[in-house]
Design a protein around this motif. Structure first.
Motif, PDB file in Angstrom:
ATOM      1  N   MET A   1       0.824  -1.207   0.000  1.00 19.07           N
ATOM      2  CA  MET A   1       0.000   0.000   0.000  1.00 19.07           C
ATOM      3  C   MET A   1       0.865   1.266   0.000  1.00 19.07           C
ATOM      4  O   MET A   1       0.626   2.201  -0.766  1.00 19.07           O
ATOM      5  CB  MET A   1      -0.884   0.007   1.256  1.00 19.07           C
ATOM      6  N   ASN A   2       1.872   1.279   0.864  1.00 17.29           N
ATOM      7  CA  ASN A   2       2.721   2.467   0.968  1.00 17.29           C
ATOM      8  C   ASN A   2       3.649   2.619  -0.229  1.00 17.29           C
ATOM      9  O   ASN A   2       4.136   3.724  -0.495  1.00 17.29           O
ATOM     10  CB  ASN A   2       3.519   2.441   2.267  1.00 17.29           C
ATOM     11  N   SER A   3       3.925   1.545  -0.941  1.00 10.82           N
ATOM     12  CA  SER A   3       4.783   1.675  -2.119  1.00 10.82           C
ATOM     13  C   SER A   3       4.082   2.402  -3.257  1.00 10.82           C
ATOM     14  O   SER A   3       4.732   2.865  -4.189  1.00 10.82           O
ATOM     15  CB  SER A   3       5.231   0.298  -2.596  1.00 10.82           C
ATOM     16  N   LEU A   4       2.780   2.531  -3.177  1.00 10.66           N
ATOM     17  CA  LEU A   4       2.017   3.230  -4.211  1.00 10.66           C
ATOM     18  C   LEU A   4       1.749   4.687  -3.843  1.00 10.66           C
ATOM     19  O   LEU A   4       1.058   5.388  -4.583  1.00 10.66           O
ATOM     20  CB  LEU A   4       0.685   2.506  -4.449  1.00 10.66           C
ATOM     21  N   LYS A   5       2.297   5.173  -2.729  1.00 17.14           N
ATOM     22  CA  LYS A   5       2.063   6.546  -2.269  1.00 17.14           C
ATOM     23  C   LYS A   5       3.306   7.414  -2.487  1.00 17.14           C
ATOM     24  O   LYS A   5       4.416   6.916  -2.648  1.00 17.14           O
ATOM     25  CB  LYS A   5       1.750   6.566  -0.768  1.00 17.14           C
TER      26      LYS A   5
ATOM     27  N   LYS B   1       6.165  10.049  -1.022  1.00 17.57           N
ATOM     28  CA  LYS B   1       6.968   9.951   0.207  1.00 17.57           C
ATOM     29  C   LYS B   1       6.319  10.686   1.379  1.00 17.57           C
ATOM     30  O   LYS B   1       6.357  10.213   2.509  1.00 17.57           O
ATOM     31  CB  LYS B   1       8.372  10.513  -0.026  1.00 17.57           C
ATOM     32  N   LEU B   2       5.743  11.817   1.117  1.00 17.57           N
ATOM     33  CA  LEU B   2       5.129  12.607   2.178  1.00 17.57           C
ATOM     34  C   LEU B   2       3.983  11.849   2.840  1.00 17.57           C
ATOM     35  O   LEU B   2       3.858  11.827   4.059  1.00 17.57           O
ATOM     36  CB  LEU B   2       4.625  13.939   1.613  1.00 17.57           C
ATOM     37  N   TYR B   3       3.163  11.174   2.061  1.00 18.76           N
ATOM     38  CA  TYR B   3       2.001  10.476   2.598  1.00 18.76           C
ATOM     39  C   TYR B   3       2.370   9.157   3.284  1.00 18.76           C
ATOM     40  O   TYR B   3       1.610   8.652   4.099  1.00 18.76           O
ATOM     41  CB  TYR B   3       0.971  10.231   1.490  1.00 18.76           C
ATOM     42  N   ILE B   4       3.524   8.625   2.960  1.00 17.24           N
ATOM     43  CA  ILE B   4       3.976   7.401   3.648  1.00 17.24           C
ATOM     44  C   ILE B   4       4.256   7.702   5.115  1.00 17.24           C
ATOM     45  O   ILE B   4       3.877   6.944   6.000  1.00 17.24           O
ATOM     46  CB  ILE B   4       5.231   6.819   2.960  1.00 17.24           C
ATOM     47  N   SER B   5       4.881   8.834   5.379  1.00 20.72           N
ATOM     48  CA  SER B   5       5.216   9.167   6.767  1.00 20.72           C
ATOM     49  C   SER B   5       4.058   9.809   7.526  1.00 20.72           C
ATOM     50  O   SER B   5       3.949   9.652   8.739  1.00 20.72           O
ATOM     51  CB  SER B   5       6.445  10.067   6.819  1.00 20.72           C
ATOM     52  N   THR B   6       3.182  10.537   6.836  1.00 25.37           N
ATOM     53  CA  THR B   6       2.088  11.201   7.553  1.00 25.37           C
ATOM     54  C   THR B   6       0.892  10.276   7.791  1.00 25.37           C
ATOM     55  O   THR B   6       0.258  10.368   8.837  1.00 25.37           O
ATOM     56  CB  THR B   6       1.608  12.450   6.785  1.00 25.37           C
ATOM     57  N   SER B   7       0.580   9.406   6.838  1.00 25.38           N
ATOM     58  CA  SER B   7      -0.561   8.490   7.015  1.00 25.38           C
ATOM     59  C   SER B   7      -0.195   7.099   6.463  1.00 25.38           C
ATOM     60  O   SER B   7      -0.639   6.730   5.389  1.00 25.38           O
ATOM     61  CB  SER B   7      -1.796   9.040   6.317  1.00 25.38           C
TER      62      SER B   7
ATOM     63  N   PRO C   1      -4.200   4.555  -0.366  1.00 28.20           N
ATOM     64  CA  PRO C   1      -3.861   5.664  -1.269  1.00 28.20           C
ATOM     65  C   PRO C   1      -5.127   6.271  -1.892  1.00 28.20           C
ATOM     66  O   PRO C   1      -6.021   5.543  -2.325  1.00 28.20           O
ATOM     67  CB  PRO C   1      -3.001   5.010  -2.355  1.00 28.20           C
ATOM     68  N   ASP C   2      -5.204   7.583  -1.883  1.00 29.89           N
ATOM     69  CA  ASP C   2      -6.331   8.261  -2.520  1.00 29.89           C
ATOM     70  C   ASP C   2      -5.810   9.012  -3.741  1.00 29.89           C
ATOM     71  O   ASP C   2      -4.657   8.880  -4.128  1.00 29.89           O
ATOM     72  CB  ASP C   2      -7.055   9.180  -1.542  1.00 29.89           C
TER      73      ASP C   2
ATOM     74  N   ASN D   1       7.019   4.948  -8.412  1.00 30.20           N
ATOM     75  CA  ASN D   1       8.012   4.587  -7.381  1.00 30.20           C
ATOM     76  C   ASN D   1       8.839   3.372  -7.811  1.00 30.20           C
ATOM     77  O   ASN D   1      10.042   3.319  -7.605  1.00 30.20           O
ATOM     78  CB  ASN D   1       7.323   4.290  -6.055  1.00 30.20           C
ATOM     79  N   TYR D   2       8.180   2.389  -8.403  1.00 29.18           N
ATOM     80  CA  TYR D   2       8.890   1.184  -8.845  1.00 29.18           C
ATOM     81  C   TYR D   2       9.842   1.490  -9.997  1.00 29.18           C
ATOM     82  O   TYR D   2      10.984   1.044 -10.011  1.00 29.18           O
ATOM     83  CB  TYR D   2       7.890   0.097  -9.261  1.00 29.18           C
ATOM     84  N   ILE D   3       9.364   2.262 -10.965  1.00 30.02           N
ATOM     85  CA  ILE D   3      10.205   2.608 -12.112  1.00 30.02           C
ATOM     86  C   ILE D   3      11.403   3.426 -11.661  1.00 30.02           C
ATOM     87  O   ILE D   3      12.545   3.182 -12.076  1.00 30.02           O
ATOM     88  CB  ILE D   3       9.371   3.362 -13.170  1.00 30.02           C
TER      89      ILE D   3
END
Length: 152
Positions: free
Chosen positions: A32-36, A38-44, A49-50, A59-61
């Motif tokens: 889930m967090n790999s699709l967000k 960086k800012l949203y990974i640490s805050t929520s 992901p919305d 992120n993967y590429i």
């Protein structure tokens, strides 16, 4: 008796289901967090992901290009192929030497064709319950706990 078995099965399946969920949650969070961003990974970190936080496969590429992933795959493939070829060559040469050259290390005096002594501990206790068929005769040396296999 059958009611106890049903109750035990329900308990076992409940415990296994709970353990499965416990083991799957961290994997789901990472995906889930790999699709967000960086800012949203640490805050929520626990939020899905919305439209605002979703970054998609970027992120993967980006990760694959920054760490030169294809170069690493190439190096790993090269090391694997070379080591397998070397293992095959050296094991083949060693096997040929053991079977063809007769000296103190590879030949024992009490068989005419070939005699192989295998340490009983290396074989494991379960081997004594099995018998080999075909051209291999197994006899147990009870005095020293060693298996002897003589080619017929």
């Amino acid at each position: 008796m059958q009611e106890k078995r049903k109750a035990a099965n329900i308990l076992i399946y409940s415990i296994l289901t709970i353990l499965s969920v416990i083991f799957i949650i961290p994997i789901a969070l990472v995906i889930m967090n790999s699709l967000k961003n960086k800012l949203y990974i640490s805050t929520s970190p626990f939020a899905l992901p919305d439209s605002e936080s979703f970054r998609g496969l970027k992120n993967y590429i980006e990760g694959l290009t920054k760490i030169h992933f294809m170069d690493s795959i190439g190096y790993s493939l090269f090391i694997t192929v070379v080591s397998v070829i070397m293992i095959i060559v050296f094991c083949s040469m060693t096997a040929w030497y053991i079977t063809r050259v007769k000296n103190k290390l590879t030949h024992t005096s009490h068989t005419k064709i070939r005699h192989t002594t295998i340490n009983y501990a290396a074989l494991g206790i379960w081997k004594r319950f099995f018998q080999f068929s075909g051209s291999l005769l197994i006899k147990r040396d009870t005095s020293s706990a060693i298996w002897h296999s003589d080619a017929l």
